[in-house]
Design an enzyme around this catalytic site. Sequence first.
Site, PDB file in Angstrom:
ATOM      1  N   LYS A   9     -33.819   4.160  18.135  1.00 38.16           N
ATOM      2  CA  LYS A   9     -32.242   5.380  16.759  1.00 38.16           C
ATOM      3  C   LYS A   9     -31.414   5.337  15.935  1.00 38.16           C
ATOM      4  O   LYS A   9     -31.792   4.499  15.077  1.00 38.16           O
ATOM      5  CB  LYS A   9     -31.265   5.677  18.530  1.00 38.16           C
ATOM      6  CG  LYS A   9     -32.095   6.078  20.386  1.00 38.16           C
ATOM      7  CD  LYS A   9     -31.057   6.152  21.019  1.00 38.16           C
ATOM      8  CE  LYS A   9     -32.497   6.750  22.861  1.00 38.16           C
ATOM      9  NZ  LYS A   9     -31.523   6.679  23.384  1.00 38.16           N
ATOM     10  N   TYR A  49     -35.952  16.001  24.743  1.00 37.98           N
ATOM     11  CA  TYR A  49     -34.946  15.271  25.933  1.00 37.98           C
ATOM     12  C   TYR A  49     -35.166  15.865  26.902  1.00 37.98           C
ATOM     13  O   TYR A  49     -33.908  16.759  27.233  1.00 37.98           O
ATOM     14  CB  TYR A  49     -33.767  14.774  25.760  1.00 37.98           C
ATOM     15  CG  TYR A  49     -33.649  13.333  25.034  1.00 37.98           C
ATOM     16  CD1 TYR A  49     -33.546  12.317  25.758  1.00 37.98           C
ATOM     17  CD2 TYR A  49     -33.117  12.419  24.180  1.00 37.98           C
ATOM     18  CE1 TYR A  49     -34.320  10.955  25.996  1.00 37.98           C
ATOM     19  CE2 TYR A  49     -33.253  10.931  23.695  1.00 37.98           C
ATOM     20  CZ  TYR A  49     -33.330  10.805  23.949  1.00 37.98           C
ATOM     21  OH  TYR A  49     -33.269   8.841  24.036  1.00 37.98           O
ATOM     22  N   HIS A 115     -35.014   4.258  22.281  1.00 38.85           N
ATOM     23  CA  HIS A 115     -35.310   5.047  23.791  1.00 38.85           C
ATOM     24  C   HIS A 115     -36.576   3.921  24.094  1.00 38.85           C
ATOM     25  O   HIS A 115     -37.930   4.263  23.434  1.00 38.85           O
ATOM     26  CB  HIS A 115     -36.044   6.050  23.028  1.00 38.85           C
ATOM     27  CG  HIS A 115     -36.318   7.114  24.708  1.00 38.85           C
ATOM     28  ND1 HIS A 115     -36.036   7.608  25.499  1.00 38.85           N
ATOM     29  CD2 HIS A 115     -38.297   6.787  24.440  1.00 38.85           C
ATOM     30  CE1 HIS A 115     -37.094   8.210  26.203  1.00 38.85           C
ATOM     31  NE2 HIS A 115     -37.959   7.227  25.269  1.00 38.85           N
ATOM     32  N   GLU A 126     -45.193  11.531  25.971  1.00 32.46           N
ATOM     33  CA  GLU A 126     -44.135  11.406  24.975  1.00 32.46           C
ATOM     34  C   GLU A 126     -45.027  11.319  23.430  1.00 32.46           C
ATOM     35  O   GLU A 126     -44.598  11.015  22.378  1.00 32.46           O
ATOM     36  CB  GLU A 126     -43.369  10.035  25.514  1.00 32.46           C
ATOM     37  CG  GLU A 126     -42.124  11.399  26.268  1.00 32.46           C
ATOM     38  CD  GLU A 126     -40.980  10.160  27.216  1.00 32.46           C
ATOM     39  OE1 GLU A 126     -40.374  10.393  26.856  1.00 32.46           O
ATOM     40  OE2 GLU A 126     -40.733   8.100  26.031  1.00 32.46           O
TER      41      GLU A 126
HETATM   42  P1  ATP Z   1     -34.158   5.753  27.078  1.00 26.61           P
HETATM   43  O1  ATP Z   1     -34.124   7.538  27.789  1.00 26.61           O
HETATM   44  O2  ATP Z   1     -33.467   6.973  25.585  1.00 26.61           O
HETATM   45  O3  ATP Z   1     -34.998   5.097  27.063  1.00 26.61           O
HETATM   46  P2  ATP Z   1     -33.143   5.350  29.287  1.00 26.61           P
HETATM   47  O4  ATP Z   1     -33.684   5.789  30.146  1.00 26.61           O
HETATM   48  O5  ATP Z   1     -32.003   4.251  29.428  1.00 26.61           O
HETATM   49  O6  ATP Z   1     -32.411   5.881  28.386  1.00 26.61           O
HETATM   50  P3  ATP Z   1     -32.219   7.757  30.528  1.00 26.61           P
HETATM   51  O7  ATP Z   1     -30.716   8.099  32.311  1.00 26.61           O
HETATM   52  O8  ATP Z   1     -32.984   8.371  30.338  1.00 26.61           O
HETATM   53  O9  ATP Z   1     -31.471   6.768  29.913  1.00 26.61           O
HETATM   54  O10 ATP Z   1     -30.252   9.096  29.067  1.00 26.61           O
HETATM   55  C1  ATP Z   1     -31.141   8.674  28.303  1.00 26.61           C
HETATM   56  C2  ATP Z   1     -30.423   8.935  26.492  1.00 26.61           C
HETATM   57  O11 ATP Z   1     -29.505   9.819  27.110  1.00 26.61           O
HETATM   58  C3  ATP Z   1     -29.748   7.846  27.246  1.00 26.61           C
HETATM   59  O12 ATP Z   1     -30.858   6.244  26.610  1.00 26.61           O
HETATM   60  C4  ATP Z   1     -28.939   7.730  26.346  1.00 26.61           C
HETATM   61  O13 ATP Z   1     -28.810   7.571  24.610  1.00 26.61           O
HETATM   62  C5  ATP Z   1     -27.814   8.466  26.692  1.00 26.61           C
HETATM   63  N1  ATP Z   1     -27.405   9.096  27.786  1.00 26.61           N
HETATM   64  C6  ATP Z   1     -27.550   9.079  29.397  1.00 26.61           C
HETATM   65  N2  ATP Z   1     -26.582   8.556  29.872  1.00 26.61           N
HETATM   66  C7  ATP Z   1     -25.484   8.647  29.533  1.00 26.61           C
HETATM   67  C8  ATP Z   1     -23.572   9.555  29.298  1.00 26.61           C
HETATM   68  N3  ATP Z   1     -23.119   8.735  30.225  1.00 26.61           N
HETATM   69  N4  ATP Z   1     -22.996   9.643  27.830  1.00 26.61           N
HETATM   70  C9  ATP Z   1     -23.430   9.675  27.046  1.00 26.61           C
HETATM   71  N5  ATP Z   1     -24.919   9.489  26.377  1.00 26.61           N
HETATM   72  C10 ATP Z   1     -25.824   9.407  27.705  1.00 26.61           C
HETATM   73 MG    MG Z   2     -35.132   7.080  29.963  1.00 26.94          MG
END
Ligand code: ATP
Ligand code: MG
Length: 137
Positions: A9, A49, A115, A126
């Site tokens: 990222k 996203y 990610h 993806e």
């Molecule tokens: P990714 O999908 O990026 O691999 P993840 O699966 O661990 O990460 P997700 O829940 O899918 O997390 O969230 C996607 C992305 O959204 C996170 O990686 C982060 O960058 C952002 N994100 C998630 N929760 C928050 C939050 N509470 N505040 C701000 N950004 C967030």
């Molecule tokens: Mg995720």
Amino acid sequence: VERTLSIIKPDATERNLTGKIVAKFEDAGLRVVASKRIHLTPAQAGQFYAVHAERPFYGELCEFMASAPVVVQVLEGEGAISKNREVMGATNPADAAEGTIRAEFAKSVGENSVHGSDAPETAKEEIAFFFSGLELV
Ligand code: ATP
Ligand code: MG
């Protein structure tokens, strides 16, 4: 063997952490089979996203992902999807296990350096979002 989609990222590319992050993938037995540096538009980040469109952080997330170039990669290996997520660590760096990418490098829960796809179906989607068949060998 399994494949997964990884994104290094903007917060990480900006700080020149790409090599250190890739080293962690390779040390875990993941092979980089496709790689490119791109600069997403906010609309492209929003499309990637889209599953998070209803979340309160969606706008911030799309803006962040378009704020600087990212490095998108396909990683291959036994159990690549779960292995990659293990190496990444928990979404919130405060909860990430020692030695993981997010524990070492992430700035916050939003600017969390990497990610990784979360399941075989999303990995397939993806990978196809970023790479054409010709780019995948
Ligand atoms: P990714 O999908 O990026 O691999 P993840 O699966 O661990 O990460 P997700 O829940 O899918 O997390 O969230 C996607 C992305 O959204 C996170 O990686 C982060 O960058 C952002 N994100 C998630 N929760 C928050 C939050 N509470 N505040 C701000 N950004 C967030
Ligand atoms: Mg995720």
